[in-house]
Design a protein around this motif. Structure first.
Motif, mmCIF file in Angstrom:
data_model
loop_
_atom_site.group_PDB
_atom_site.id
_atom_site.type_symbol
_atom_site.label_atom_id
_atom_site.label_comp_id
_atom_site.label_asym_id
_atom_site.label_seq_id
_atom_site.Cartn_x
_atom_site.Cartn_y
_atom_site.Cartn_z
ATOM 1 N N HIS A 1 0.816 -1.212 0.000
ATOM 2 C CA HIS A 1 0.000 0.000 0.000
ATOM 3 C C HIS A 1 0.855 1.270 0.000
ATOM 4 C CE1 HIS A 1 -3.112 -2.823 1.616
ATOM 5 N NE2 HIS A 1 -3.818 -2.148 0.746
ATOM 6 N N VAL A 2 0.353 2.286 -0.662
ATOM 7 C CA VAL A 2 0.940 3.618 -0.603
ATOM 8 C C VAL A 2 -0.203 4.611 -0.776
ATOM 9 C CG1 VAL A 2 1.428 3.723 -3.086
ATOM 10 C CG2 VAL A 2 2.740 5.155 -1.521
ATOM 11 N N LEU A 3 -0.144 5.713 -0.054
ATOM 12 C CA LEU A 3 -1.169 6.738 -0.198
ATOM 13 C C LEU A 3 -0.919 7.524 -1.479
ATOM 14 C CD1 LEU A 3 -1.470 8.087 3.453
ATOM 15 C CD2 LEU A 3 -2.749 6.254 2.356
ATOM 16 N N ALA A 4 -1.995 7.931 -2.125
ATOM 17 C CA ALA A 4 -1.895 8.686 -3.373
ATOM 18 C C ALA A 4 -1.820 10.179 -3.079
ATOM 19 C CB ALA A 4 -3.103 8.386 -4.260
ATOM 20 N N PRO A 5 -1.233 10.973 -3.967
ATOM 21 C CA PRO A 5 -1.215 12.428 -3.768
ATOM 22 C C PRO A 5 -2.638 12.978 -3.659
ATOM 23 C CG PRO A 5 0.290 11.795 -5.521
ATOM 24 C CD PRO A 5 -0.513 10.578 -5.190
ATOM 25 N N PRO A 6 -2.846 14.013 -2.843
ATOM 26 C CA PRO A 6 -4.192 14.550 -2.675
ATOM 27 C C PRO A 6 -4.631 15.502 -3.781
ATOM 28 C CG PRO A 6 -2.664 15.745 -1.296
ATOM 29 C CD PRO A 6 -1.871 14.646 -1.944
ATOM 30 N N TYR A 7 -3.743 15.804 -4.723
ATOM 31 C CA TYR A 7 -4.026 16.841 -5.718
ATOM 32 C C TYR A 7 -4.809 16.288 -6.911
ATOM 33 C CZ TYR A 7 0.134 18.294 -3.178
ATOM 34 O OH TYR A 7 1.041 18.544 -2.193
ATOM 35 N N ARG A 8 -5.747 17.100 -7.379
ATOM 36 C CA ARG A 8 -6.419 16.825 -8.659
ATOM 37 C C ARG A 8 -6.190 18.018 -9.587
ATOM 38 N NH1 ARG A 8 -10.075 12.662 -9.144
ATOM 39 N NH2 ARG A 8 -10.756 11.646 -7.218
ATOM 40 N N PHE A 9 -5.794 17.753 -10.803
ATOM 41 C CA PHE A 9 -5.647 18.784 -11.829
ATOM 42 C C PHE A 9 -6.559 18.411 -12.985
ATOM 43 C CE2 PHE A 9 -2.038 19.751 -9.318
ATOM 44 C CZ PHE A 9 -1.628 21.045 -9.634
ATOM 45 N N ASP A 10 -7.429 19.347 -13.348
ATOM 46 C CA ASP A 10 -8.387 19.114 -14.432
ATOM 47 C C ASP A 10 -9.175 17.832 -14.207
ATOM 48 O OD1 ASP A 10 -7.457 21.420 -15.756
ATOM 49 O OD2 ASP A 10 -5.821 20.290 -16.659
ATOM 50 N N GLY A 11 -9.543 17.596 -12.950
ATOM 51 C CA GLY A 11 -10.401 16.466 -12.625
ATOM 52 C C GLY A 11 -9.681 15.158 -12.388
ATOM 53 N N ALA A 12 -8.391 15.084 -12.648
ATOM 54 C CA ALA A 12 -7.663 13.818 -12.509
ATOM 55 C C ALA A 12 -6.681 13.895 -11.337
ATOM 56 C CB ALA A 12 -6.909 13.488 -13.792
ATOM 57 N N ARG A 13 -6.679 12.862 -10.500
ATOM 58 C CA ARG A 13 -5.722 12.810 -9.404
ATOM 59 C C ARG A 13 -4.321 12.574 -9.960
ATOM 60 N NH1 ARG A 13 -6.600 12.634 -4.454
ATOM 61 N NH2 ARG A 13 -8.733 11.882 -4.663
ATOM 62 N N LEU A 14 -3.349 13.294 -9.424
ATOM 63 C CA LEU A 14 -1.970 13.093 -9.865
ATOM 64 C C LEU A 14 -1.512 11.686 -9.480
ATOM 65 C CD1 LEU A 14 -0.234 16.507 -9.106
ATOM 66 C CD2 LEU A 14 -1.452 15.750 -11.141
ATOM 67 N N PRO A 15 -0.744 11.040 -10.329
ATOM 68 C CA PRO A 15 -0.444 9.617 -10.130
ATOM 69 C C PRO A 15 0.718 9.368 -9.175
ATOM 70 C CG PRO A 15 0.583 10.383 -12.145
ATOM 71 C CD PRO A 15 -0.199 11.556 -11.604
ATOM 72 N N VAL A 16 0.725 8.171 -8.619
ATOM 73 C CA VAL A 16 1.929 7.655 -7.977
ATOM 74 C C VAL A 16 2.767 7.065 -9.101
ATOM 75 C CG1 VAL A 16 2.887 6.020 -6.321
ATOM 76 C CG2 VAL A 16 0.713 7.167 -5.817
ATOM 77 N N ARG A 17 3.762 7.831 -9.562
ATOM 78 C CA ARG A 17 4.547 7.387 -10.708
ATOM 79 C C ARG A 17 5.504 6.263 -10.339
ATOM 80 N NH1 ARG A 17 5.438 12.509 -10.182
ATOM 81 N NH2 ARG A 17 7.709 12.416 -10.332
ATOM 82 N N SER A 18 5.956 6.278 -9.097
ATOM 83 C CA SER A 18 6.832 5.216 -8.618
ATOM 84 C C SER A 18 6.657 5.086 -7.128
ATOM 85 C CB SER A 18 8.298 5.510 -8.959
ATOM 86 O OG SER A 18 8.726 6.707 -8.326
ATOM 87 N N GLY A 19 6.700 3.848 -6.640
ATOM 88 C CA GLY A 19 6.605 3.617 -5.216
ATOM 89 C C GLY A 19 7.849 4.089 -4.501
ATOM 90 N N PRO A 20 7.823 4.133 -3.167
ATOM 91 C CA PRO A 20 9.024 4.497 -2.413
ATOM 92 C C PRO A 20 10.193 3.594 -2.813
ATOM 93 C CG PRO A 20 7.108 4.412 -0.986
ATOM 94 C CD PRO A 20 6.671 3.856 -2.286
ATOM 95 N N PRO A 21 11.374 4.165 -2.999
ATOM 96 C CA PRO A 21 12.480 3.392 -3.592
ATOM 97 C C PRO A 21 13.185 2.478 -2.594
ATOM 98 C CG PRO A 21 13.218 5.603 -3.094
ATOM 99 C CD PRO A 21 11.752 5.572 -2.765
ATOM 100 N N GLN A 22 13.627 1.347 -3.090
ATOM 101 C CA GLN A 22 14.556 0.540 -2.318
ATOM 102 C C GLN A 22 15.865 1.312 -2.182
ATOM 103 O OE1 GLN A 22 14.114 -3.090 -4.941
ATOM 104 N NE2 GLN A 22 13.981 -4.103 -2.937
ATOM 105 N N LEU A 23 16.617 0.997 -1.152
ATOM 106 C CA LEU A 23 17.856 1.722 -0.894
ATOM 107 C C LEU A 23 18.825 1.574 -2.074
ATOM 108 C CD1 LEU A 23 19.611 3.366 1.060
ATOM 109 C CD2 LEU A 23 20.420 1.193 2.022
ATOM 110 N N GLY A 24 19.165 2.725 -2.681
ATOM 111 C CA GLY A 24 20.145 2.756 -3.759
ATOM 112 C C GLY A 24 19.673 2.251 -5.097
ATOM 113 N N GLU A 25 18.339 2.075 -5.279
ATOM 114 C CA GLU A 25 17.868 1.484 -6.547
ATOM 115 C C GLU A 25 18.219 2.341 -7.758
ATOM 116 O OE1 GLU A 25 15.314 2.879 -8.552
ATOM 117 O OE2 GLU A 25 15.169 4.595 -7.196
ATOM 118 N N GLY A 26 18.372 3.649 -7.571
ATOM 119 C CA GLY A 26 18.635 4.504 -8.716
ATOM 120 C C GLY A 26 20.081 4.943 -8.869
#
Length: 402
Positions: free
Chosen positions: A352-377
C-alpha cells in the motif's frame, strides 16, 4: 519522459534531496507528486533513518519511510568521503532545487552549503530546514517535532482540560514545515521564471510550529493567558464535537442558531432546549455549556447513530461517523477517491501507498513510482546525469563511496 510525466505541473524540474527523516522528505515528496524528478541521497548502508522506523516492508523499507518517499529515486553516497561530496556537488549542478536539513554548519563542512553550490549557478533554489532560526542564538540546537510541540505551545492547547499537555497523534510540526517549505520552493520557482535568479530559503520547525497555533494563538494573546482546552469540543460553538450515540460516536457541528433549532426539534426531539433563554444564541450556549451539553449528551445517547446521521443530513447539519484509522483508509469514500493504492514491490508483493491529494483538471496526480529501495537509482542516475563509466561505478562501490 513519458507523456503522463510531461503533463505534470513540475515536469522538467529536478530536485536533489539531501534531507532525511520527515520535514525535508515530505517537502521533496510534495514536489515529486507535482511532477518534479526527485533524487534522494542516502548513506550506502544505513539509508534514511526512517528506513528503520515503523513496520518492515521488504529488506530496506518501512511503513514510516514509505509514507514520505513516493515518487523519488534513491542514490547512495557516502558524504563523509571526498569523492562522495564531489558527486553530490555535481548532482547539485544538474538540479534546480537542493534541500537539506543537516545540523547547523554541516552542509558547509561537506562543501554543500548554499554559497558553495551557487558558484556558477545563480539560479539555484536552495532550501535549508532547521529546528530554530539559523540567524538566532539557538541556531545550533537540533530540532525535533515533539520538542517543538512543547515549546510552541501546541501541547498546551491539545487535549482535555483535565489532562496533562498532550502531543498531536502525528508529527504535525514536521509535516507542516514540509508543506510550508514546498510552498516556498514553488514560489521561488515561479519567481525564477521572471528574474532568472535563485533563492536561499530558510525554514525552522519552531517558526512553523508557532504559526499553526493560528486562532488559538491570537486568542491567547488577547487573553494574555492560555485559552481553556476543550478537547473535541469547540471553544466558541455549541454544540460542536464528538458525541456518543447508542452504538458508537459521531461528530456533530451545529454552526448557526437556525441549525441549532432544527437540531433540537428534528434530530433529538427536544424543543424545550430551543425555547430556553439560556440557549437561544450561540454566545449564551457557549456561556452555559456546562448545563446544556449534559442534556444534549443524554438526548443523543437515546438514538442509534445511523438514525441520527440521517436526521442530521435531512436537517442540513454537518455530521459524520467517527471511524477507526483502518476503517477510514478502507472506506468506500477513500476507495472511490483513489486515495489508497498499491504498487508492486519486488520483495513484499503488492504494498500500500497513499496517493497524492491533488487533482488537476479532474484527474488525481499519479503515484509514478513507489518508495524506492535503498540505492535502486544509483547506477542509472550517476550514469545518465554525470556520465560515470561502469569501471568508475565499480570502483566507487568497492570503496564504499556509493
Amino acid at each position: 519522459m513519458s507523456k503522463m510525466n510531461a503533463a505534470l505541473p513540475l515536469a522538467g524540474v529536478r530536485v536533489l534531496d539531501l534531507s532525511r527523516v520527515l520535514a525535508g522528505p515530505w517537502c521533496a515528496m510534495v514536489l515529486g507528486d507535482l511532477g518534479a524528478e526527485v533524487i534522494k541521497v542516502e548513506h550506502p548502508t544505513r539509508g534514511d533513518d526512517t528506513r528503520d522506523w515503523g513496520l518492515r516492508v521488504g529488506a530496506t523499507e518501512t511503513t514510516y519511510f514509505n509514507s514520505v518517499n513516493r515518487n523519488k529515486r534513491s542514490v547512495c553516497l557516502d558524504l563523509q568521503t571526498a569523492e562522495g561530496q564531489q558527486i553530490a556537488r555535481d548532482l547539485a549542478r544538474q538540479s534546480d532545487v537542493v534541500l537539506q536539513n543537516f545540523k547547523f554548519g554541516g552542509a558547509e563542512k561537506l562543501g554543500l552549503g548554499y554559497e558553495q553550490l551557487r558558484e556558477g549557478r545563480d539560479d539555484l533554489i536552495y532550501l535549508s530546514i532547521a529546528g530554530y532560526d539559523r540567524h538566532g542564538p539557538e541556531a545550533a540546537r537540533p530540532g525535533y517535532d515533539i520538542v517543538v510541540q512543547g515549546e510552541a505551545g501546541l501541547m498546551a492547547m491539545n487535549g482535555n482540560a483535565d489532562q496533562p499537555p498532550l502531543k498531536f497523534g502525528i508529527a504535525a510540526v514536521d509535516l507542516f514545515t514540509g508543506m510550508y517549505s514546498a510552498q516556498a520552493v514553488l514560489a521561488a520557482l515561479f519567481e525564477r521564471q521572471k528574474t532568472g535568479a535563485g533563492r536561499h530559503i530558510e525554514m525552522a520547525l519552531f517558526d512553523c510550529g508557532l504559526m499553526i497555533t493560528s486562532y488559538c494563538g491570537l486568542e491567547s494573546m488577547k487573553l494574555d493567558s492560555d485559552p481553556p482546552r476543550y478537547g473535541n469540543a469547540h471553544p466558541s460553538i455549541v454544540p460542536y464535537g464528538v458525541f456518543d450515540a447508542q452504538d458508537g460516536p459521531l461528530v456533530i457541528a451545529v454552526g448557526t442558531n437556525r441549525q441549532y433549532e432544527r437540531f433540537c426539534r428534528e434530530v433529538i426531539e427536544r424543543p424545550d432546549l430551543v425555547d430556553d433563554e439560556r440557549f437561544r444564541t450561540n454566545i449564551v450556549r457557549a456561556a452555559n455549556r456546562d448545563v446544556l451539553v449534559p442534556e444534549l449528551k443524554r438526548a443523543i445517547g437515546m438514538h442509534a447513530r445511523q438514525v441520527l446521521l440521517e436526521r442530521l443530513v435531512g436537517a442540513g447539519i454537518p455530521c459524520g461517523e467517527v471511524l477507526g484509522l483502518h476503517e477510514a483508509l478502507t472506506s468506500k469514500r477513500a476507495s472511490e477517491a483513489g486515495l489508497v493504492t498499491t504498487y508492486a514491490h519486488p520483495e513484499a508483493g503488492d504494498t500500500h501507498v497513499l496517493a497524492p491529494p491533488y487533482r488537476f483538471d479532474g484527474a488525481r496526480l499519479p503515484v509514478r513510482s513507489g518508495p524506492p529501495q535503498l540505492g535502486e537509482g544509483t547506477d542509472d542516475v550517476l550514469r545518465s546525469l554525470l556520465g560515470l563509466s561502469e569501471e568508475r561505478l565499480s570502483r566507487l562501490k568497492s570503496e564504499g563511496v556509493v
